[in-house]
Design a protein around this motif. Structure first.
Motif, PDB file in Angstrom:
ATOM      1  N   GLY A 184       1.593 -20.199 -21.546  1.00 16.33           N
ATOM      2  CA  GLY A 184       2.816 -20.879 -21.449  1.00 16.33           C
ATOM      3  C   GLY A 184       3.729 -20.299 -20.131  1.00 16.33           C
ATOM      4  O   GLY A 184       4.418 -21.155 -19.523  1.00 16.33           O
ATOM      5  N   ALA A 185       3.579 -19.033 -20.175  1.00 14.78           N
ATOM      6  CA  ALA A 185       4.351 -18.456 -18.761  1.00 14.78           C
ATOM      7  C   ALA A 185       3.816 -19.180 -17.661  1.00 14.78           C
ATOM      8  O   ALA A 185       4.653 -19.367 -16.687  1.00 14.78           O
ATOM      9  CB  ALA A 185       4.117 -17.027 -18.998  1.00 14.78           C
TER      10      ALA A 185
ATOM     11  N   ASP B  65      10.328 -27.410 -22.628  1.00 18.04           N
ATOM     12  CA  ASP B  65       9.178 -26.261 -22.774  1.00 18.04           C
ATOM     13  C   ASP B  65       8.504 -26.818 -24.467  1.00 18.04           C
ATOM     14  O   ASP B  65       9.369 -26.226 -25.352  1.00 18.04           O
ATOM     15  CB  ASP B  65       9.722 -24.947 -22.999  1.00 18.04           C
ATOM     16  CG  ASP B  65       8.597 -23.987 -23.171  1.00 18.04           C
ATOM     17  OD1 ASP B  65       7.753 -23.981 -23.898  1.00 18.04           O
ATOM     18  OD2 ASP B  65       9.042 -22.542 -22.733  1.00 18.04           O
TER      19      ASP B  65
ATOM     20  N   TRP C  25       5.533 -24.400 -27.853  1.00 20.95           N
ATOM     21  CA  TRP C  25       5.425 -24.048 -29.610  1.00 20.95           C
ATOM     22  C   TRP C  25       5.378 -25.437 -30.142  1.00 20.95           C
ATOM     23  O   TRP C  25       4.432 -25.629 -31.264  1.00 20.95           O
ATOM     24  CB  TRP C  25       6.687 -23.335 -30.071  1.00 20.95           C
ATOM     25  CG  TRP C  25       6.591 -22.122 -30.674  1.00 20.95           C
ATOM     26  CD1 TRP C  25       7.170 -20.959 -30.271  1.00 20.95           C
ATOM     27  CD2 TRP C  25       5.730 -21.697 -31.573  1.00 20.95           C
ATOM     28  NE1 TRP C  25       6.500 -19.867 -30.990  1.00 20.95           N
ATOM     29  CE2 TRP C  25       5.842 -20.272 -31.826  1.00 20.95           C
ATOM     30  CE3 TRP C  25       4.738 -22.287 -32.481  1.00 20.95           C
ATOM     31  CZ2 TRP C  25       4.958 -19.672 -32.982  1.00 20.95           C
ATOM     32  CZ3 TRP C  25       4.203 -21.758 -33.490  1.00 20.95           C
ATOM     33  CH2 TRP C  25       4.048 -20.342 -33.747  1.00 20.95           C
TER      34      TRP C  25
ATOM     35  N   LYS D   3      -0.226 -22.351 -26.290  1.00 20.11           N
ATOM     36  CA  LYS D   3      -0.462 -22.239 -27.537  1.00 20.11           C
ATOM     37  C   LYS D   3      -1.593 -23.157 -28.182  1.00 20.11           C
ATOM     38  O   LYS D   3      -2.804 -23.302 -27.848  1.00 20.11           O
ATOM     39  CB  LYS D   3       0.907 -22.069 -28.500  1.00 20.11           C
ATOM     40  CG  LYS D   3       1.833 -20.881 -28.112  1.00 20.11           C
ATOM     41  CD  LYS D   3       2.766 -20.868 -29.195  1.00 20.11           C
ATOM     42  CE  LYS D   3       3.911 -20.027 -28.719  1.00 20.11           C
ATOM     43  NZ  LYS D   3       3.672 -18.410 -28.509  1.00 20.11           N
TER      44      LYS D   3
HETATM   45  C1  LIG Z   1       8.466 -21.854 -26.122  1.00 16.69           C
HETATM   46  C2  LIG Z   1       7.680 -20.658 -25.623  1.00 16.69           C
HETATM   47  N1  LIG Z   1       7.299 -20.828 -23.998  1.00 16.69           N
HETATM   48  C3  LIG Z   1       6.458 -19.988 -23.294  1.00 16.69           C
HETATM   49  C4  LIG Z   1       5.887 -18.942 -24.148  1.00 16.69           C
HETATM   50  C5  LIG Z   1       4.982 -18.141 -23.207  1.00 16.69           C
HETATM   51  O1  LIG Z   1       3.773 -18.597 -23.642  1.00 16.69           O
HETATM   52  P1  LIG Z   1       2.488 -17.370 -23.398  1.00 16.69           P
HETATM   53  O2  LIG Z   1       2.618 -16.383 -24.296  1.00 16.69           O
HETATM   54  O3  LIG Z   1       1.410 -18.345 -23.482  1.00 16.69           O
HETATM   55  O4  LIG Z   1       2.721 -16.988 -21.892  1.00 16.69           O
HETATM   56  C6  LIG Z   1       6.288 -18.812 -25.469  1.00 16.69           C
HETATM   57  C7  LIG Z   1       5.499 -17.624 -26.302  1.00 16.69           C
HETATM   58  O5  LIG Z   1       5.926 -17.422 -27.284  1.00 16.69           O
HETATM   59  C8  LIG Z   1       7.045 -19.872 -26.264  1.00 16.69           C
HETATM   60  O6  LIG Z   1       7.226 -19.467 -27.558  1.00 16.69           O
END
Ligand SMILES: Cc1ncc(COP(=O)(O)O)c(C=O)c1O
Length: 425
Positions: free
Chosen positions: A114-115, A234, A237, A263
């Protein structure tokens, strides 16, 4: 002649000892070693069975070891793992097509988390700000919301609306600002000549399963249109059917300019997606730009893509998005009914199979007594002792994100246990 297979019995304490000696201790782990999973169930190395209502932060969207995903990955593993992004591979394009068709006709860039996906979105937004500068020069500011979570990389941790995430990592990347979630006036106020994008979770996850009012997402869309800014949803989730729509923005009949996924999209394998409308995706088009603007070596590797492409096939074939909507609605209704009779439950929020139960420990008649109850994690721990996995966030919110494949019986059984723990039974 078949090859003999030997299975090594896992000694949980040995695993924990090795972890403690050799691994980075980032995570507050339970002293349990999970050994295998099947559907909505996990089994630890002592053979204890758990009903999994959290699916590893929602990533196990189709449950554990879904036979179609196992077959897709196994078949792909025998053919090709990785070719590199200078060459075409079939699984990437199948996944991109599914996301485009179920979403808003966007173009997908594949990465790992996600990041990662949000970083790709922020960089794209900055390119957009260069093409349409304001009076003070290129626009670069990105507005996010308080209580949001967008990741822990240098860009995403400053977009994240929770200060603890960035504490200690100063100096921080500039160009990010937060305004209260679900507050259109605050958003309108914060926009200036240098603002290029808004990033928002259609439903906040880490923030406590917060569902905005009906006008919020459409209002953000209008603000972005008026100011020629990008709306980034985003959906890390909320994507891929979790909330009972393929993507949560669809509950409000709007379309973002950029959507990010992670995710659940990989079904448990590491997949991140940054999907942008064709107009915006052009800024990453190396044929038009004459240069590579963004890339990652293993993004779109065949194994992850084979799993994710198959995941969309299964969502479609088994009508799991509608199933999630229906199962979630029933669970929320049941929990709200309990809340009416249980002072320890303050509020129940949820859409599809993304459910938050806000606890009310201090209320008169609450069974969450100071003798054992410090915060919602105590309930999570007690549920785990009884073989049900859930999660907590923001101190007092229990979170449920079971696999979309979960049966009514299993979900009911899990909620029985949660209610028993909350009411001190
Ligand atoms: C809404 C949202 N965006 C981005 C992220 C980051 O994802 P990742 O942990 O795969 O980097 C998260 C992680 O919990 C999230 O809940």
């Amino acid at each position: 002649m078949g090859m003999a297979t030997t299975t090594r019995a896992i000694k949980p304490q040995a695993v924990i000892d090795l972890h403690d000696r050799c691994m980075s201790l980032n995570y507050p782990r339970y002293p349990v070693v999970m050994e295998r999973g099947q559907g909505s169930r996990l089994y630890d190395s002592n053979g204890k069975e758990y009903l999994d209502l959290f699916a590893g932060f929602g990533a196990g969207l189709l449950g554990h070891c879904h036979p179609d995903l196992v077959n897709a990955v196994t078949d792909q593993a025998k053919k090709l793992w990785h070719a590199g992004n200078l060459l075409h591979t079939d699984p990437q394009t199948r996944l991109a097509e599914a996301i485009s068709r179920h979403g808003f006709g966007g173009r997908s860039f594949f990465c790992h988390s996600g990041a990662d996906a949000n970083e790709a979105a922020f960089k794209l937004a900055r390119l957009y700000g260069q093409t349409l500068p304001g009076p003070a020069g290129p626009r670069y500011k990105i507005i996010s919301t308080t209580g949001s979570f967008h990741g822990r990389s240098f860009g995403t941790m400053v977009a994240t609306g929770q200060t603890t995430v960035r504490k200690g990592f100063e100096p921080l990347l500039t160009g990010f600002e937060q305004v209260p979630y679900n507050d259109l006036d605050a958003m309108a106020e914060a926009i200036d000549d240098e603002t290029v994008a808004v990033i928002v979770e259609p439903i906040q996850g880490e923030g406590g399963v917060n569902i905005p009012s009906a006008g919020y997402l459409p209002g953000l869309r209008t603000l972005c249109d008026e100011h020629d800014m990008l709306l980034i949803c985003d959906e890390v989730w909320t994507g891929c059917g979790r909330t009972g729509k393929y993507f949560a923005y669809q509950h409000w009949a709007i379309e973002p300019d950029i959507m990010t996924l992670a995710k659940g999209v990989g079904g448990g394998l590491p997949v991140g997606v940054m999907c942008a409308s064709p107009r915006v995706a052009e800024l990453y088009d190396c044929r038009k730009q004459g240069v590579v603007k963004h890339a990652t070596t293993l993004g779109g590797n065949c194994l992850s893509m084979a799993a994710a492409a198959k995941l969309f096939d299964v969502l479609e074939r088994d009508d799991l998005v509608a199933h999630a909507l229906e199962m979630g609605a029933r669970a929320v209704e049941r929990l709200r009914e309990s809340a009416r009779q249980t002072p320890a439950i303050k509020r129940v929020r949820g859409v599809g199979l993304f459910i938050g139960i806000e606890l009310a420990p201090g209320t008169e008649g609450s069974t969450l007594e100071p003798a054992w109850f410090e915060n919602a994690k105590e309930v999570v721990d007690r549920c785990m002792e009884r073989g049900v996995l859930i999660n907590s966030t923001q101190g007092d919110v229990l979170r449920l994100a079971p696999p979309l494949t979960i049966s009514q019986d299993d979900l009911d059984q899990g909620i029985d246990v949660i209610e028993q723990v909350i009411t001190g039974q």
